[in-house]
Design an enzyme around this catalytic site. Structure first.
Site, PDB file in Angstrom:
ATOM      1  N   HIS A 140      31.594  25.837  63.888  1.00 55.15           N
ATOM      2  CA  HIS A 140      30.185  25.120  63.773  1.00 55.15           C
ATOM      3  C   HIS A 140      29.627  26.202  62.684  1.00 55.15           C
ATOM      4  O   HIS A 140      28.938  25.589  61.642  1.00 55.15           O
ATOM      5  CB  HIS A 140      29.181  25.164  65.017  1.00 55.15           C
ATOM      6  CG  HIS A 140      28.010  24.956  64.751  1.00 55.15           C
ATOM      7  ND1 HIS A 140      26.980  25.830  64.457  1.00 55.15           N
ATOM      8  CD2 HIS A 140      27.393  23.506  64.588  1.00 55.15           C
ATOM      9  CE1 HIS A 140      25.834  25.149  64.324  1.00 55.15           C
ATOM     10  NE2 HIS A 140      25.913  23.831  64.161  1.00 55.15           N
ATOM     11  N   ARG A 171      52.586  40.018  41.308  1.00 55.92           N
ATOM     12  CA  ARG A 171      53.216  41.190  41.576  1.00 55.92           C
ATOM     13  C   ARG A 171      53.727  41.053  43.251  1.00 55.92           C
ATOM     14  O   ARG A 171      53.033  41.244  43.913  1.00 55.92           O
ATOM     15  CB  ARG A 171      52.074  42.017  41.475  1.00 55.92           C
ATOM     16  CG  ARG A 171      51.513  42.450  39.965  1.00 55.92           C
ATOM     17  CD  ARG A 171      50.381  43.418  39.800  1.00 55.92           C
ATOM     18  NE  ARG A 171      50.097  43.634  38.365  1.00 55.92           N
ATOM     19  CZ  ARG A 171      49.133  43.034  37.756  1.00 55.92           C
ATOM     20  NH1 ARG A 171      48.543  42.413  38.399  1.00 55.92           N
ATOM     21  NH2 ARG A 171      48.843  43.149  36.596  1.00 55.92           N
ATOM     22  N   GLY A 221      55.103  43.976  28.906  1.00 57.18           N
ATOM     23  CA  GLY A 221      54.176  44.708  29.577  1.00 57.18           C
ATOM     24  C   GLY A 221      53.650  45.903  28.672  1.00 57.18           C
ATOM     25  O   GLY A 221      54.329  46.670  28.343  1.00 57.18           O
ATOM     26  N   ASP A 280      53.038  49.696  29.755  1.00 57.20           N
ATOM     27  CA  ASP A 280      53.988  50.772  29.749  1.00 57.20           C
ATOM     28  C   ASP A 280      54.684  50.599  28.417  1.00 57.20           C
ATOM     29  O   ASP A 280      55.321  51.729  27.765  1.00 57.20           O
ATOM     30  CB  ASP A 280      55.123  50.268  30.720  1.00 57.20           C
ATOM     31  CG  ASP A 280      54.902  50.941  31.984  1.00 57.20           C
ATOM     32  OD1 ASP A 280      53.901  51.650  32.196  1.00 57.20           O
ATOM     33  OD2 ASP A 280      55.538  50.279  33.081  1.00 57.20           O
ATOM     34  N   CYS A 332      51.921  40.271  29.458  1.00 59.04           N
ATOM     35  CA  CYS A 332      51.013  40.395  30.300  1.00 59.04           C
ATOM     36  C   CYS A 332      50.109  41.633  30.150  1.00 59.04           C
ATOM     37  O   CYS A 332      50.645  42.739  29.694  1.00 59.04           O
ATOM     38  CB  CYS A 332      51.742  40.599  31.751  1.00 59.04           C
ATOM     39  SG  CYS A 332      52.809  39.407  32.126  1.00 59.04           S
TER      40      CYS A 332
END
Length: 802
Positions: free
Chosen positions: A421, A511, A702, A705, A752
């Site tokens: 509720h 991921r 990426g 990196d 990304c």
């Protein structure tokens, strides 16, 4: 019986358009009995009194003037709400049944007994208001239901009490909120065979995600015993999510989530003579196991979809399982009244900054965040003490709490699930709520300053103090179309459905390690080699988590597959690229039981990570479990839109070893359409792009990196931060080169990273280079789409080769 001038009408003689005759609840029951019985929907038999019977009762007892005078005094402030409601209810309860009406009800009751071969059968007596269960109002629990009613005198008394419940404080308040005139709402009574859910189980289900409006799932709540405890939020029930598009395939079991609830009590019959129910504590065994089997979950979901398809709109249903026969019944079906009515031209997102100490967690209702001062009220008798604009904290709510719920900034309860509720009314009122916290009434105190956050996924958080809350609005009407695909980076399964309305092209980076951390919590090798685990504390925790699993590794596979499935479902059938686990060794070590299986490294960033782990004897068996989870995700749950991605793969020879291990674990590239991508984050991935392209179906750059390793910069070093530039000519050369070489080989390339949202020039470079896709966090989606669209206006559709 069955003619429209009858006082009592059997369910099979009713249709959904008869709301004015028997109310929404009974009209819907009749519709299902009449039309859907042949499609596998089982509804217990019964009958309904007409709305005219209600008006006749009021007239026979001269109650119309009594009610009108009492409501006038309430409106003028001469009488309080409790005084008004009590006066009207007392007058109704003291009335007598017209002889013809009593005869008709009792004759139908006897006929029902003959149908089910039972003298004085146990029945449920339910209120059904003629304005009830319309698409813009739930009337959740506003009128009473009486269970396990036996005998003719008890039945007439229960029907009278249903009439009186039309004028409870909560019902009067709710009609005022929804704009219904009191003298325009009548009440029909439904009398229905009781299902022995007291020895089985019961609950609620929706054909839409109640928090986000995602329309491709069925949500089911379940508890032991009769269903009132789930509806009223007295217990924390089990919760299940099922993916609707796959229910037509009998080979699949598309259960996205199974959350075990405490189910600390159950409602059972009060005695064989009937007339009452009682709550008793559940056993440890009942609390430790799910109410429904996987087969029952899927069967209920299929019934829900059948009902939704017939009504042509999202539905809210109550179900019960007979403990003696195991049969699943649908007890009620009504339109869902909140998310299905939302018109979305923009998405509001909330984020909580400068958080205080986390005090409580529970199930989040809504997706907003608010601050406020606690007002702790444990008994409905004390609601007069509530302070407007406070955060209401209580054990549980029922419809009697509605008058103060509408005045609260947020609501926190000890008990209840998403279909309780408190949750339903909070959604209707647009309030943030956190239900099922377990101990809010013990942890929080009056006048305490708190932040209530429902903005972090399925789990709601209560923080100490007033945090900073930021609100952003994303307009869906102004998002430009682009040739370049713009995808999302997602890691939290609990928040995945929140973004389903965005016109994304898929998930470019899911991921896995984040899902392992949140949904699994255990190092996979600690499960594979549990007998060798020397951390006693970790052993105890792992034993508790894996209770009920004969093979502890199955716990890892099941929880990982289900966690990932919710990300895969959010944008199905668009592609979802799942990166296999890419924790560093120090991060793996922090998982339960992890320290024993991880080496200590001076520089984990360029150490034993990514592909090198997958074929190593130190982790190969753990990687196999990851592969088994992906295989289950694709083959058993049905998400063939999932693409696998390998991180930090240093050489083509290493790629060969990883692909071999994957194939041995049941994931063979190309089999059943499986595509395998590789992260492009090491200079060798660019230099040897042609070789990598022979082994993989796509690259995902990426940028963090790749920048770090191209420029030789530790991205976490503050001293070097000014030198870390993703738009450095050397990095741009890397990106341009890998795109060109990959395209020569017929392989796709995505990126990304956040740079395309922060820097329009970077987005323009990517478009000029011919990037196929860009994947960003949800809050950056609009900025990237706009930057890419502007860049595409300056670049020809087919950029020249480099």
């Amino acid at each position: 019986m069955g003619r429209r001038d009858e006082q009592v009408i059997w369910f099979e003689d009713l249709k959904r358009q008869d709301v004015g005759l028997v109310g929404g609840k009974n009209a819907s029951l009749g519709e299902m009995v009449r039309v859907l019985a042949g499609k596998g929907i089982k509804v217990p038999p019964g009958f309904a009194t007409s709305a005219d019977v209600f008006w006749d009762y009021l007239k026979a007892n001269s109650l119309n003037d009594v009610i009108a005078v009492a409501l006038d005094k309430l409106a003028s402030g001469k009488k309080s709400l409790p005084e008004t409601g009590r006066a009207i209810r007392t007058a109704i309860l003291e009335g007598d049944w017209p002889e013809a009406t009593a005869h008709a009800i009792l004759e139908a009751y006897r006929a029902l007994g003959k149908r089910i071969v039972s003298k004085n059968p146990a029945v449920a007596v339910r209120s059904s208001a003629t304005a009830e269960d319309l698409p813009d109002a739930s009337f959740a629990g506003q009128q009473e239901t009486f269970l396990n009613v036996r005998g003719e005198a008890a039945l007439l008394d229960a029907c009278r009490r249903c009439y009186a419940s039309l004028f409870t404080d909560r019902a009067i308040t709710y009609r005022r909120l929804k704009g219904f005139d009191h003298d325009q709402v009548a009440l029909s009574v439904g009398v229905q065979q009781m299902v022995r859910a007291d020895t089985g189980g019961a609950g609620v289900m929706f054909t839409i995600d109640t928090e986000t409006g995602f329309d491709k799932v069925v949500m089911i709540s379940a508890a032991w015993g009769l269903g009132e405890n789930v509806v009223q939020g007295v217990v924390n029930p089990d919760e299940y999510q099922v993916f609707k598009p796959f229910l037509g395939n009998p080979k699949l079991v598309p259960i996205l989530e199974k959350r075990l609830g405490e189910k600390e009590r159950k409602m059972i019959y009060g005695g064989v003579t009937g007339g009452d129910t009682r709550n008793v504590s559940t056993s440890e065994a009942e609390r430790a196991r799910f109410v429904l089997s996987d087969a029952e979950i899927v069967e209920l979901a299929r019934q829900a979809v059948t009902i939704e398809r017939h009504y042509g709109q999202p539905m809210d249903m109550e179900w019960a399982r007979d403990g003696e026969t195991g049969t699943l019944y649908i007890m009620q079906a009504r339109p869902e009244t909140v998310q299905s009515r939302v018109s979305v031209g923009a998405l509001k997102t909330y984020s909580v900054k400068a958080k205080g100490e986390r005090l409580l967690t529970g199930l989040a209702v809504g997706d907003a965040a608010v601050t406020g001062t606690v007002c702790l009220i444990e008994n409905v008798r004390d609601i007069g003490k509530f302070i407007d604009g406070a955060v209401l904290v209580t054990s549980t709510t029922d419809p009697d709490w509605v008058p103060i719920m509408e005045r609260a900034a947020a609501i926190i309860t000890d008990h209840g699930g998403r279909t309780s509720h408190a949750a339903i009314i909070s959604r209707e009122l647009g309030l943030s709520a956190i239900v099922g916290t377990g101990n809010a009434t013990e942890v929080l105190h009056d006048q305490q300053e708190v932040t209530v956050s429902c903005a972090e996924g399925e789990d709601g958080m209560v923080y100490a103090g007033f945090s900073e809350i930021k609100v952003a609005e994303l307009s869906l009407d102004t998002i430009p179309a682009t040739r370049t695909k713009v995808m999302l980076n997602l890691a939290n399964p609990a928040a995945a459905f929140r973004w389903w309305r965005l016109p994304i092209d898929g998930v470019g980076l899911a991921r896995m390690e984040f899902v392992i951390n949140s949904a699994v919590k255990v190092h996979p090798m600690a499960l594979v080699r549990f007998d060798e685990l020397d951390d006693d504390a970790a052993r105890v925790e792992i034993e508790a988590l894996t209770q009920g699993y004969a093979d502890k590794t199955e716990y890892f596979v099941e929880h990982l597959a289900r966690g990932l499935s919710r990300i895969a479902a959010a944008c199905y059938p668009k592609p979802v690229i799942i990166r296999m686990s890419d924790f560093k060794t120090n991060e793996y070590a922090n998982l339960l039981g992890g320290h024993q299986f991880e080496p200590q490294e001076a520089n984990p960033m360029i150490g034993f990570r990514g592909a090198s782990r997958y074929y190593s004897d130190r982790y190969r068996d753990g990687f196999a479990l990851e592969c088994h989870a992906i295989r289950r995700l694709r083959d058993d749950l049905g998400f063939d839109n999932v693409i696998v991605m390998i991180p930090f793969c240093r050489t083509p020879e290493e790629a060969d070893r990883v692909l071999k291990v994957m194939a041995e674990a049941g994931l063979k590239r190309g089999k059943r359409g499986l595509e395998v991508y590789v992260m492009c984050e090491i200079p060798s991935n660019v230099v040897l792009a042609a070789e990598f392209a022979k082994r993989f179906d796509g690259f995902s750059i990426g940028s963090n990196d790749l920048t770090q390793l191209t420029l030789g910069i530790d991205r976490d070093n503050e001293e070097l931060a000014p030198l870390f530039k993703e738009n450095h000519p050397a990095v741009l050369w890397m990106i341009r080169t890998v795109i060109a070489d990959a395209h020569k080989a017929g392989v796709k390339v995505g990126l990304c990273g956040q740079a395309p949202s922060n820097d329009p020039r970077f987005a323009r470079h990517l478009v000029e280079f011919g990037i196929d896709s860009i994947s960003v966090t949800p809050d950056s989606f609009l900025a990237v789409k706009e930057n890419v669209a502007k860049a595409e206006q300056r670049v020809p559709e087919d950029p020249p080769p480099n």
